[in-house]
Design a protein around this motif. Structure first.
Motif, PDB file in Angstrom:
ATOM      1  N   SER A  17       0.839  -1.215   0.000  1.00  0.00           N
ATOM      2  CA  SER A  17       0.000   0.000   0.000  1.00  0.00           C
ATOM      3  C   SER A  17       0.866   1.256   0.000  1.00  0.00           C
ATOM      4  CB  SER A  17      -0.914   0.011   1.223  1.00  0.00           C
ATOM      5  OG  SER A  17      -0.138   0.179   2.387  1.00  0.00           O
ATOM      6  N   GLU A  58       0.315   3.746   1.800  1.00  0.00           N
ATOM      7  CA  GLU A  58       0.460   4.091   3.225  1.00  0.00           C
ATOM      8  C   GLU A  58       1.736   3.481   3.802  1.00  0.00           C
ATOM      9  OE1 GLU A  58      -2.789   2.673   5.502  1.00  0.00           O
ATOM     10  OE2 GLU A  58      -2.386   4.051   7.156  1.00  0.00           O
ATOM     11  N   LYS A  59       1.966   2.203   3.494  1.00  0.00           N
ATOM     12  CA  LYS A  59       3.162   1.544   4.028  1.00  0.00           C
ATOM     13  C   LYS A  59       4.433   2.164   3.428  1.00  0.00           C
ATOM     14  CE  LYS A  59       5.454  -2.518   5.323  1.00  0.00           C
ATOM     15  NZ  LYS A  59       5.771  -3.906   5.154  1.00  0.00           N
ATOM     16  N   LEU A  94       4.900   5.198   2.434  1.00  0.00           N
ATOM     17  CA  LEU A  94       5.187   6.558   2.921  1.00  0.00           C
ATOM     18  C   LEU A  94       5.494   6.620   4.421  1.00  0.00           C
ATOM     19  CD1 LEU A  94       2.614   8.720   0.921  1.00  0.00           C
ATOM     20  CD2 LEU A  94       4.986   8.193   0.378  1.00  0.00           C
ATOM     21  N   LYS A  95       5.323   5.506   5.107  1.00  0.00           N
ATOM     22  CA  LYS A  95       5.548   5.499   6.555  1.00  0.00           C
ATOM     23  C   LYS A  95       6.971   5.970   6.886  1.00  0.00           C
ATOM     24  CE  LYS A  95       4.692   2.579  10.450  1.00  0.00           C
ATOM     25  NZ  LYS A  95       4.687   1.246  10.940  1.00  0.00           N
ATOM     26  N   THR A 151      -6.134  10.188  -2.594  1.00  0.00           N
ATOM     27  CA  THR A 151      -6.384  10.531  -1.191  1.00  0.00           C
ATOM     28  C   THR A 151      -6.576   9.256  -0.373  1.00  0.00           C
ATOM     29  OG1 THR A 151      -8.680  10.823  -1.842  1.00  0.00           O
ATOM     30  CG2 THR A 151      -7.397  12.825  -1.589  1.00  0.00           C
ATOM     31  N   ASP A 152      -6.794   8.146  -1.067  1.00  0.00           N
ATOM     32  CA  ASP A 152      -6.947   6.872  -0.372  1.00  0.00           C
ATOM     33  C   ASP A 152      -5.596   6.152  -0.404  1.00  0.00           C
ATOM     34  OD1 ASP A 152      -7.472   4.382   0.522  1.00  0.00           O
ATOM     35  OD2 ASP A 152      -8.835   3.800  -1.094  1.00  0.00           O
ATOM     36  N   PHE A 153      -4.885   6.197   0.716  1.00  0.00           N
ATOM     37  CA  PHE A 153      -3.517   5.668   0.737  1.00  0.00           C
ATOM     38  C   PHE A 153      -3.471   4.152   0.935  1.00  0.00           C
ATOM     39  CE2 PHE A 153      -2.252  10.106   2.429  1.00  0.00           C
ATOM     40  CZ  PHE A 153      -2.399  10.621   1.138  1.00  0.00           C
ATOM     41  N   SER A 154      -4.662   3.520   1.007  1.00  0.00           N
ATOM     42  CA  SER A 154      -4.650   2.051   1.057  1.00  0.00           C
ATOM     43  C   SER A 154      -4.455   1.493  -0.358  1.00  0.00           C
ATOM     44  CB  SER A 154      -5.946   1.518   1.668  1.00  0.00           C
ATOM     45  OG  SER A 154      -7.020   1.820   0.796  1.00  0.00           O
ATOM     46  N   LYS A 175      -2.986   0.072  -3.622  1.00  0.00           N
ATOM     47  CA  LYS A 175      -1.810  -0.796  -3.707  1.00  0.00           C
ATOM     48  C   LYS A 175      -1.012  -0.538  -4.991  1.00  0.00           C
ATOM     49  CE  LYS A 175      -3.880  -4.562  -1.020  1.00  0.00           C
ATOM     50  NZ  LYS A 175      -3.668  -3.921   0.219  1.00  0.00           N
TER      51      LYS A 175
END
Ligand code: SF4
Ligand code: SF4
Length: 344
Positions: free
Chosen positions: A200, A202-203, A205-206, A229-232, A234
């Motif tokens: 994802s 999100e992962k 950019l962590k 805008t939805d960082f889930s 993939k």
């Protein structure tokens, strides 16, 4: 910067205007589940021309060295094996940025007098690597924006896809990761990552985004890509880069102003800004359109009329919006007007 790279006639040298340096340590990122596998491309049609796009024109795009690893000959031999195995009746065209003269020279030496391969050294002016423009320059053929080139017997591949086809199709090893360029003012640093397919955003950019900044995220760049805008979401094979920009809606004022007391922002309040008839948008358009004409038709409420002026030729590169001093949303207007045709 050379004088000829500073103008914006028929495109723009983004790489010269916004040079980007990246950290040369490549971070490995795994997904938290079974990674997806590269899908070997399937060709229903007979392929006659394969264009290998080695001409990135956007600073945030994955650079060639990540795949070529400074061993051009190894890459060229990969191409030769792929041509023999999958496209023995096709001709290969290497479209290489003129900025990498060593790669161009090695490719020319490799190609020698061979009939199956040709080498083109191209200006890195954005959007020279767009499929419409590449096909015109390399083959002299016209295709429309968004049109699938395979029915014409044309395949355009990037170097990473060549490498994956070789690894999976010839070496018989599954490809489950890809390289991505990660850059932008919202990040701690610009870097290249090697990430498992299916990870994802999100992962990814962590711990990479700067603290206490509001930011916007674009997949495949702010000009031709999409904001998400939805960082889930993939990562799949189509993702070449992720750009994270710090959201800045305040103007930087001259020092004589009391900037703390005056809250000037770039937000539009009330009426939008005016077209100042500078013609910058007409000049920069790589396919000779007149975005200002579309804009004026649009604001008069004549969206259908706007479409009469060759609008279908627009390759949605975004340069007209980029250059407009009034920051008019020209590309957005064009996309809206073009969509009217699709719904009729
Ligand atoms: S978005 Fe379309 S009209 Fe605007 S500069 Fe690019 S090709 Fe020209
Ligand atoms: S660049 Fe903007 S201000 Fe200049 S002519 Fe085009 S629309 Fe008008």
């Amino acid at each position: 910067m050379k004088k000829e790279t500073m103008g914006f006639k028929g495109g723009f040298h983004l790489l010269d205007a916004y040079p980007l340096s990246v950290c040369n340590i490549i971070d490995e990122i795994s997904s938290d589940s079974t990674p997806e596998t590269f899908q070997f491309p399937v060709f229903g049609q007979k392929i006659k021309h394969v264009i290998v796009n080695l001409c990135p024109t956007e600073p945030w795009a994955l650079p060639n060295w990540v795949i070529l690893k400074h061993k051009t000959i190894v890459f060229l031999n990969m191409i030769k094996e792929i041509q023999k195995t999958y496209f023995s009746d096709a001709r290969l065209y290497l479209a290489i940025t003129e900025k990498e003269d060593r790669v161009v020279e090695e490719a020319r030496n490799f190609a020698g007098g061979e009939d199956w391969i040709r080498v083109f050294s191209l200006s890195a002016k954005y959007p020279q690597d767009d499929p419409v423009i590449l096909t015109k320059i390399v083959l002299g053929m016209d295709v429309n924006f968004g049109q699938d080139t395979k029915p014409f017997g044309i395949l355009i591949l990037d170097p990473q896809t060549i490498s994956a086809m070789h690894e999976q199709g010839i070496m018989r090893k599954d490809v489950t990761s890809r390289y991505l360029a990660l850059s932008g003012t919202g990040l701690r640093e610009n870097e290249i990552i090697h990430v498992e397919l299916g990870t994802s955003v999100e992962k990814i950019l962590k711990n990479k985004v700067r603290e206490a900044v509001t930011f916007r995220v674009f997949i495949n760049g702010p000009l031709r890509g999409k904001e998400i805008t939805d960082f889930s979401q993939k990562i799949d094979w189509s993702v070449n880069n992720i750009v994270v920009l710090e959201e800045k809606n305040r103007k930087a004022l001259f020092p004589m102003f009391k900037a703390d007391e005056l809250a000037f922002t770039t937000n539009l309040i009330g009426e939008s800004r005016r077209c100042v008839y500078c013609n910058f948008c007409d000049d920069i358009c790589p396919v000779d359109l007149e975005p200002a004409l579309y804009y004026h038709s649009y604001v008069r409420g004549e969206k259908h009329k706007a479409r009469l002026y060759n609008m279908g030729k627009c390759i949605e590169c975004g340069l007209c919006s980029f250059i407009c001093p009034s920051k008019l949303e020209l590309q957005k207007i064009i996309i809206e007007c073009k969509a009217l045709g699709k719904h009729e």
